[in-house]
Enzyme design. Structure first.
Site, mmCIF file in Angstrom:
data_model
loop_
_atom_site.group_PDB
_atom_site.id
_atom_site.type_symbol
_atom_site.label_atom_id
_atom_site.label_comp_id
_atom_site.label_asym_id
_atom_site.label_seq_id
_atom_site.Cartn_x
_atom_site.Cartn_y
_atom_site.Cartn_z
ATOM 1 N N ARG A 42 0.820 -1.210 0.000
ATOM 2 C CA ARG A 42 0.000 0.000 0.000
ATOM 3 C C ARG A 42 0.854 1.261 0.000
ATOM 4 N NH1 ARG A 42 -4.703 -1.412 4.487
ATOM 5 N NH2 ARG A 42 -5.759 -3.057 3.279
ATOM 6 N N LYS A 102 -8.773 -16.709 4.406
ATOM 7 C CA LYS A 102 -9.917 -17.510 4.857
ATOM 8 C C LYS A 102 -11.241 -16.780 4.685
ATOM 9 C CE LYS A 102 -8.808 -16.009 9.540
ATOM 10 N NZ LYS A 102 -7.473 -15.491 9.194
ATOM 11 N N VAL A 129 -6.364 -22.037 6.991
ATOM 12 C CA VAL A 129 -6.918 -22.671 8.198
ATOM 13 C C VAL A 129 -5.791 -23.304 9.000
ATOM 14 C CG1 VAL A 129 -8.508 -24.400 9.124
ATOM 15 C CG2 VAL A 129 -9.106 -23.169 7.027
ATOM 16 N N GLY A 184 0.118 -10.143 22.284
ATOM 17 C CA GLY A 184 -0.002 -10.108 20.832
ATOM 18 C C GLY A 184 -0.838 -11.213 20.237
ATOM 19 N N LYS A 202 -13.261 -20.503 8.903
ATOM 20 C CA LYS A 202 -12.457 -21.717 8.804
ATOM 21 C C LYS A 202 -13.342 -22.960 8.781
ATOM 22 C CE LYS A 202 -8.591 -19.473 11.129
ATOM 23 N NZ LYS A 202 -7.863 -19.301 12.410
ATOM 24 N N GLY A 301 0.375 -16.860 13.337
ATOM 25 C CA GLY A 301 1.709 -16.269 13.437
ATOM 26 C C GLY A 301 2.361 -16.183 12.075
#
Length: 426
Positions: A42, A102, A129, A184, A202, A301
């Site tokens: 972006r 997903k 997933v 996080g 999912k 992650g």
């Protein structure tokens, strides 16, 4: 093999890192080297987690995915648009696509698969997933000769972390959520996770693959975990259960439809899913011939998700080198998703009741009126603390709902303290 990457965030930066660090191994496994042809972002000047040749960065994603020299497009920007338009453009231009999206697959996967057929390219989405867990390819390929009966899983690491902390420390939902955000595991706005939207997307993907039918997120019954209290968790623990947010996809008893749902449920601590801790994911698959299978690992992650992306990248690159492509979408069964009211479930019900003779008989009579049989019942406390704890046999969700409404109208029931579905011990 030239690769275009859409997105250079948490996952995209890890994809670039792995492509650089494992370049020699990837070339040996594929039979040709991979070359990063461009990275669509972006903002060009933004600081990134990985070093990228500035000449590869572009804000013109459409031009990048339709370039004649690009063979494979990796999409990790997420969301519906512009991801859908970019993937369709790439596929129709004859590219193969690897995506982790997903939400898009669950909302409009049909459009993507149709574009892949028109362009005669691959559409792979293992990373959509359960992160690094190899799950979708076993459902799509390894179990293609079997008859899957049920898929039961923990597919959202944020909610599993929250419920695990509530179970192990006695924390409230709010405190556990704040801890997840500090580490996080949860976003500043955790709605997609705690209200079940992420898991529902999912579940739709899993159901489509397992039962060879198109399923969208809108067809998935969805409940989140925001109403789960520390008292609920402690009560389940005292009975030998643990509460998990489950994605459940199952054939009906007559095999003519499927139920697809996401909601909190109590499962016995002896069940394999009960031991899934922290932010991990696990999916339990029951197939007619293979029996019971369990897939476990890191479900989110940057690095785990990038691992799944790279696995798909190797597969589609091999296919292009060989002049072939992987399996297409399989929807031959076209099973309908039946409404939640027709789904057969079991419930754990706690009732605050008046402490006087005849209470149990009147409550049991109401259950019988709605064709819900009681498996176990126990009475706890006296006086103002009197409570009935009931576990039902399997009944339709509609019958259980009607029973709960009837209980609220009984003058001997002060409150329906909690209602929780029970899974995994039948």
């Amino acid at each position: 093999m030239k690769v275009a990457l859409l997105g250079c965030g948490v996952v995209g930066s890890q994809v670039i890192r792995l492509m650089h660090e494992q370049a020699a191994d990837l070339e040996a496994r594929i039979g040709a080297p991979l070359e990063l042809a461009g990275v669509a972002v972006r903002r060009l000047g933004r600081k990134r987690d990985v070093a990228v040749d500035p000449s590869l960065l572009t804000t013109d994603a459409t031009e990048l995915v339709t370039r004649p020299d690009v063979d494979i497009v990796i999409e990790v920007i997420g969301g519906i648009e512009p991801a859908r338009s970019l993937i369709v453009a790439a596929l129709e231009a004859g590219k193969s696509v690897v995506t982790a999206n997903k939400a898009l697959l669950a909302e409009d996967g049909a459009t993507l698969h149709e574009a892949a057929r028109r362009g005669n390219g691959d559409l792979y989405f293992e990373a959509s997933v359960a992160g690094a867990i190899p799950l979708l390819r076993p459902l799509r390929e390894s179990l293609a000769g079997d008859h899957v009966k049920r898929v039961l899983g923990i597919v959202n690491g944020t909610t599993n972390y929250i419920l695990d902390k509530m179970d192990s420390t006695g924390a409230s939902f709010t405190d556990a959520l704040e801890e997840a955000q500090a580490l996080g595991y949860a976003e500043a706005d955790p709605t997609a996770d705690v209200e079940g939207f992420d898991a529902a997307a999912k579940a739709a993907i899993l159901a489509g693959l397992a039962f060879h039918s198109r399923v969208t997120a809108a067809e998935v019954h969805r409940e989140g975990i925001t109403e789960i209290t520390a008292t609920d968790v402690a009560s389940a623990k005292a009975m030998g259960y643990v509460i998990k947010l489950l994605a459940i996809c199952a054939r009906s008893d007559d095999g003519r439809s499927i139920g697809v749902r996401v909601h909190p449920a109590m499962i016995p601590r002896t069940h394999p899913l009960a031991g899934v801790r922290e932010a991990y994911n696990a999916v339990f698959v029951e197939a007619e011939s293979a029996g019971q299978l369990m897939f476990y690992g890191k479900g989110a992650g940057g690095a785990p998700t990038a691992s799944a992306v790279l696995g798909d990248l190797v597969a589609v690159a091999r296919n292009r080198l060989a002049g072939t492509h992987g399996p297409e979408e399989s929807t031959y069964a076209s099973l309908a998703v039946h409404p939640m009211g027709d789904t057969v479930t079991r419930c754990h019900v706690a009732l605050d009741v008046a402490d006087k003779p005849g209470v149990l008989a009147r409550v049991a009579d109401l259950f019988a009126k709605h064709d819900v049989s009681i498996q176990t019942v126990r009475q706890e406390g006296h006086g103002d603390d009197a409570q009935l704890v009931i576990v039902t046999h399997r009944a339709t969700d509609a019958a259980l709902g009607a029973t709960m409404e009837g209980l609220r109208d009984l003058d001997i029931v002060r409150a329906v303290a909690s209602v929780m579905r029970v899974e995994g011990d039948d």
